[in-house]
Design a protein around this motif. Sequence first.
Motif, PDB file in Angstrom:
ATOM      1  N   GLY A   1     -14.050  32.438  23.835  1.00 31.86           N
ATOM      2  CA  GLY A   1     -15.197  31.915  24.576  1.00 31.86           C
ATOM      3  C   GLY A   1     -14.873  30.713  25.443  1.00 31.86           C
ATOM      4  N   LYS A   2     -13.666  30.165  25.299  1.00 33.17           N
ATOM      5  CA  LYS A   2     -13.307  28.983  26.069  1.00 33.17           C
ATOM      6  C   LYS A   2     -13.017  29.353  27.523  1.00 33.17           C
ATOM      7  CE  LYS A   2     -11.326  26.456  22.150  1.00 33.17           C
ATOM      8  NZ  LYS A   2     -10.106  25.823  21.595  1.00 33.17           N
TER       9      LYS A   2
ATOM     10  N   GLU B   1     -14.670  45.589  23.915  1.00 34.39           N
ATOM     11  CA  GLU B   1     -13.465  45.939  24.670  1.00 34.39           C
ATOM     12  C   GLU B   1     -13.600  45.621  26.155  1.00 34.39           C
ATOM     13  OE1 GLU B   1     -11.938  49.556  21.730  1.00 34.39           O
ATOM     14  OE2 GLU B   1     -12.590  50.003  23.780  1.00 34.39           O
ATOM     15  N   ASN B   2     -14.840  45.553  26.637  1.00 30.52           N
ATOM     16  CA  ASN B   2     -15.086  45.230  28.044  1.00 30.52           C
ATOM     17  C   ASN B   2     -15.446  43.764  28.247  1.00 30.52           C
ATOM     18  OD1 ASN B   2     -14.888  47.786  29.752  1.00 30.52           O
ATOM     19  ND2 ASN B   2     -16.138  48.484  28.035  1.00 30.52           N
ATOM     20  N   ALA B   3     -15.259  42.966  27.199  1.00 32.60           N
ATOM     21  CA  ALA B   3     -15.400  41.501  27.264  1.00 32.60           C
ATOM     22  C   ALA B   3     -16.824  41.025  27.494  1.00 32.60           C
ATOM     23  CB  ALA B   3     -14.482  40.925  28.345  1.00 32.60           C
TER      24      ALA B   3
ATOM     25  N   THR C   1     -14.727  35.822  29.830  1.00 32.99           N
ATOM     26  CA  THR C   1     -13.644  34.913  30.211  1.00 32.99           C
ATOM     27  C   THR C   1     -12.326  35.693  30.304  1.00 32.99           C
ATOM     28  OG1 THR C   1     -13.094  34.399  27.925  1.00 32.99           O
ATOM     29  CG2 THR C   1     -14.786  33.033  28.976  1.00 32.99           C
ATOM     30  N   ALA C   2     -11.314  35.049  30.900  1.00 31.79           N
ATOM     31  CA  ALA C   2      -9.996  35.689  31.005  1.00 31.79           C
ATOM     32  C   ALA C   2      -9.440  36.000  29.618  1.00 31.79           C
ATOM     33  CB  ALA C   2      -9.037  34.788  31.776  1.00 31.79           C
ATOM     34  N   ARG C   3      -9.640  35.082  28.663  1.00 33.57           N
ATOM     35  CA  ARG C   3      -9.141  35.309  27.306  1.00 33.57           C
ATOM     36  C   ARG C   3      -9.869  36.477  26.643  1.00 33.57           C
ATOM     37  NH1 ARG C   3      -9.145  29.729  27.990  1.00 33.57           N
ATOM     38  NH2 ARG C   3      -7.133  28.719  27.577  1.00 33.57           N
ATOM     39  N   ARG C   4     -11.180  36.542  26.850  1.00 32.77           N
ATOM     40  CA  ARG C   4     -11.945  37.625  26.228  1.00 32.77           C
ATOM     41  C   ARG C   4     -11.566  38.976  26.837  1.00 32.77           C
ATOM     42  NH1 ARG C   4     -16.915  35.279  25.554  1.00 32.77           N
ATOM     43  NH2 ARG C   4     -16.470  34.987  23.336  1.00 32.77           N
ATOM     44  N   ARG C   5     -11.290  38.997  28.138  1.00 35.10           N
ATOM     45  CA  ARG C   5     -10.863  40.246  28.763  1.00 35.10           C
ATOM     46  C   ARG C   5      -9.505  40.681  28.212  1.00 35.10           C
ATOM     47  NH1 ARG C   5     -13.210  37.936  33.518  1.00 35.10           N
ATOM     48  NH2 ARG C   5     -11.179  37.218  34.267  1.00 35.10           N
TER      49      ARG C   5
ATOM     50  N   LYS D   1     -21.356  48.918  20.909  1.00 36.56           N
ATOM     51  CA  LYS D   1     -20.897  47.567  20.569  1.00 36.56           C
ATOM     52  C   LYS D   1     -19.383  47.472  20.712  1.00 36.56           C
ATOM     53  CE  LYS D   1     -20.667  44.151  16.838  1.00 36.56           C
ATOM     54  NZ  LYS D   1     -21.160  43.734  15.513  1.00 36.56           N
ATOM     55  N   VAL D   2     -18.664  48.483  20.213  1.00 33.75           N
ATOM     56  CA  VAL D   2     -17.208  48.484  20.362  1.00 33.75           C
ATOM     57  C   VAL D   2     -16.841  48.459  21.842  1.00 33.75           C
ATOM     58  CG1 VAL D   2     -15.075  49.751  19.906  1.00 33.75           C
ATOM     59  CG2 VAL D   2     -16.888  49.704  18.177  1.00 33.75           C
TER      60      VAL D   2
END
Length: 291
Positions: free
Chosen positions: A87-88, A50-52, A9-13, A45-46
């Motif tokens: 995740g939203k 970082e890559n969402a 998502t945009a937030r996760r990115r 995992k890191v």
Amino acid sequence: MPNKRAIPTARRRRLGKELRKYRNEAKLSLDHMAGLMGAKWDGPKVSRIENATARIHGLDTTRFLAHCGVTDPEIVTEMEILARNAGKTGWWSTYDGIVPKPLEVLIDAEEEALVMRHYYATVLPGLLQTGAYAREITTATATRIPKERHPGIVDVRMGRQAVLTRPNNPPECMFVIHEALLMQKFTPHPTVMREQLLRLIDVSELPHVNLQVMPLDAGPHPGAEGNLSILKYPRPWPTLVSIEAGGESRQLEGSDAESERFLKNFELIMAAALPADRSRDLIRHHMKGLK
């Protein structure tokens, strides 16, 4: 158990980008950070976080930041909140395939901005368009998208406008539009432009909106580079600059110095434009004769 693939998502990115920035500033490699985080962590995992494409919980976000030397409560709290909400998906996600990633980033940014500055010379900003104007412009410009999807484009554009009248802390908005845009003609639908100009006047009278018109006889100014949007946020989020030129758009979240350059350019654009009251008079002048 490996971290399940997450929806980028945009937030996760945004979260991943900020975590990468802090890790790089601390000069920690992916593997070094994984070692600091614990046995269930590894470099890949890191990288996925970082890559969402992987999740990180709020407490792990706090630990991640601490290992980077980031302990400012304001920054930590904002990052924890972002991690919880990463995740939203936004309301626009239901329009599958219609919202490209650059626009998705911009819409998400608009919903959280404190201040928005826009200069447009090629088309009226989406935040100011009426539905009828948006339909005409979409028909003329969205030539690569099947016509049956055009209504979705218009719906997204209309949905974005809710930020202008949100009840809690609406953004301070500054719009500068070129006078040529007030003179557009939609011959088959002559009422479109009158309704659009009325919309501009209505929005310009909102207490948190300043709307100026760049006159046809204005001298050279930085707006010649293309359409420009600048969105500012509360700390720690960086200023977002969106530039449209040649039919392409790009977003920059650069250094404070780079953001300051665009802010100064916008001040020069505002200085070259008519004041708000004279701008409203000019809009009314162009309404004369329109039915």
